[in-house]
Design an enzyme around this catalytic site. Structure first.
Site, mmCIF file in Angstrom:
data_model
loop_
_atom_site.group_PDB
_atom_site.id
_atom_site.type_symbol
_atom_site.label_atom_id
_atom_site.label_comp_id
_atom_site.label_asym_id
_atom_site.label_seq_id
_atom_site.Cartn_x
_atom_site.Cartn_y
_atom_site.Cartn_z
ATOM 1 N N GLY A 177 11.024 -9.299 4.450
ATOM 2 C CA GLY A 177 9.579 -9.186 4.306
ATOM 3 C C GLY A 177 9.136 -7.842 3.760
ATOM 4 O O GLY A 177 8.370 -7.117 4.422
ATOM 5 N N GLY A 179 7.019 -7.111 1.608
ATOM 6 C CA GLY A 179 5.569 -7.000 1.459
ATOM 7 C C GLY A 179 4.899 -6.482 2.708
ATOM 8 O O GLY A 179 3.761 -5.988 2.647
ATOM 9 N N ASP A 180 5.568 -6.592 3.847
ATOM 10 C CA ASP A 180 5.110 -5.988 5.102
ATOM 11 C C ASP A 180 5.838 -4.680 5.387
ATOM 12 O O ASP A 180 5.225 -3.690 5.793
ATOM 13 C CB ASP A 180 5.373 -6.940 6.277
ATOM 14 C CG ASP A 180 4.377 -8.073 6.364
ATOM 15 O OD1 ASP A 180 3.183 -7.809 6.181
ATOM 16 O OD2 ASP A 180 4.790 -9.205 6.630
ATOM 17 N N ILE A 181 7.152 -4.688 5.196
ATOM 18 C CA ILE A 181 7.968 -3.564 5.649
ATOM 19 C C ILE A 181 7.738 -2.306 4.829
ATOM 20 O O ILE A 181 7.591 -1.205 5.380
ATOM 21 C CB ILE A 181 9.454 -3.975 5.632
ATOM 22 C CG1 ILE A 181 9.720 -4.999 6.745
ATOM 23 C CG2 ILE A 181 10.369 -2.766 5.807
ATOM 24 C CD1 ILE A 181 11.097 -5.611 6.704
ATOM 25 N N GLY A 407 -0.366 -9.077 7.652
ATOM 26 C CA GLY A 407 1.062 -8.841 7.820
ATOM 27 C C GLY A 407 1.474 -8.789 9.247
ATOM 28 O O GLY A 407 2.363 -8.051 9.605
#
Length: 407
Positions: A177, A179-181, A407
């Site tokens: 992930g 796009g979150d991390i 997120g």
């Protein structure tokens, strides 16, 4: 706790992944992170997989692997921020804090009366960090500011999926992930920078990281490629649009990455695979030449690599040519390097089992990473942190986290 951030106090209002990953990075480095959850808990507590609990009984409040991984090393309290008592408890926490982190959608904190302006007026030294899908309007009001977002949305809109996949007709999400991390990591960097500023000036500030912005910065190559060439970069599988060879080749039983784009490494590679003539062949003399004949280059390498096992290829190239096997999670858990680097950490699970989580990748000599502690049970440290009469610990379930956070 010990570690280089010992003495830093962070109040964590985040849920799911982007915000919890940010505060996990800080907690791993020794910061005292107090995770504040609503009475129903972080929504990710319910997400699996779930190790079998002792006697078959579930863990109260939920304790899935997702939650256990990114909420380690934190203390946990329960406050209902929709009540006056809960908000008062939060202000008590903030009185002794250096920073607060939240990843709610635009407008949620305003409705709670806990927006940046309100908190800054009462806690002027406090650093306020927010991670949102498309950023906070205070730092730049984009047209998507109020849109909800998760990892896959950030990957798609930030350009990552546009260059990932087998070809232009099959855009592909990256497995982890990011796009979150990655926004979470940048938020941790921004928090530390703002805390440094507050230490010098006594002035707190808003730190805003958008998931969209973070992924776009991660994909920096696409911006200059488009700018210079006028041609949008497209997915092209496991090779590189600017470097050759720089990709994945098949072996007799798996796959190996090989990176030899410099002319020196290319010549050395041809010697190691038993085809030194390729290293002096004018058709492949430079990186640009090899790019123009990339299909031929990879066929030459695979004519050699397919006759060997993955282990055999690595034995020949390892240490001389940048290379490495395409490893599964099972391979990584068996890799002595991962254990030697403390990148596999075993934590007790309240259900009676053990969960292995990824370790901290930042290492120090003078202030080593402290021993890991498991993620807190729901409200485990409420009395310890706020006292036996902690307020606002119960109340209505309120708005679901998946609806109100990014997120």
């Amino acid at each position: 706790m010990t570690g280089p951030l010992n003495g830093l106090r962070v109040v964590d209002l985040t849920q799911v992944l982007s915000g919890p990953f940010c505060t996990m990075v800080l907690a791993d480095l020794g910061a005292d992170v107090v995770k504040v959850e609503p009475p129903q808990g972080d929504v990710s507590r319910a997400w699996g997989p779930h190790p079998a609990a002792a006697g078959g009984a579930p863990v109260e409040g939920g304790y899935g692997g997702y939650f256990a991984s990114v909420n380690r090393n934190k203390r946990g309290v329960v406050l209902d921020l929709k009540t006056e008592e809960g908000r008062a408890g939060l202000h008590r926490l903030l009185d002794g804090a250096d920073a607060v982190v939240e990843n709610y959608r635009v407008g949620v904190m305003e409705r709670l009366g806990l927006d940046y302006e309100t908190l800054h007026a009462r806690h002027p030294r406090l650093v306020y960090v927010c991670v949102r899908g498309f950023g906070d309007p205070r730092t730049g009001a984009g047209p998507y500011a109020t849109w909800p977002a998760f990892d896959i949305v950030a990957q798609a809109m930030g350009g990552l999926m546009g260059i990932t996949g087998s070809d232009a007709d099959h855009p592909t999400k990256v497995g982890p992930g990011v796009g979150d991390i990655f926004p979470g990591v940048l938020a941790a960097v921004g928090l530390l920078a703002a805390v440094r500023h507050a230490e010098r000036t006594g002035e707190g500030q808003l730190v805003d990281v958008a998931m969209y912005d973070a992924v776009l910065s991660l994909c920096e190559r696409v911006v200059y490629q488009q700018s210079i060439t006028g041609v949008p970069p497209r997915p092209q599988g496991n090779t590189h649009p600017l470097l050759c060879p720089y990709g994945v080749v098949a072996t007799g039983d798996g796959f190996v990455t090989v990176a030899a784009p410099s002319d020196h490494h290319w010549r050395l590679l041809t010697e190691l695979i038993g085809s030194p003539g390729l290293g002096t062949d004018a058709r492949y003399a430079t990186n640009e030449d090899r790019l123009s004949r990339a299909g031929e280059v990879y066929r030459h390498i695979e004519a050699w690599s397919r006759a060997l096992t993955t282990e055999g290829v690595v034995q020949v190239l390892g240490g001389r040519i940048p290379c490495g096997p395409v490893a599964s999670a099972a391979d990584i858990l068996d890799d002595p390097h991962a254990r030697a680097r403390q990148m596999l950490v075993d934590l007790p699970h309240p259900g009676g089992s053990t969960v292995t989580v990824a370790g901290a990748p930042i290492k120090f000599t003078a202030t080593p990473t402290p021993p890991f502690r498991p993620a807190p049970l729901l409200g485990q440290h409420t009395d310890e942190v706020l006292g036996a009469r902690a307020t606002g610990a119960t109340g209505g379930a309120g708005r679901g986290a998946a609806e109100g956070t990014d997120g």
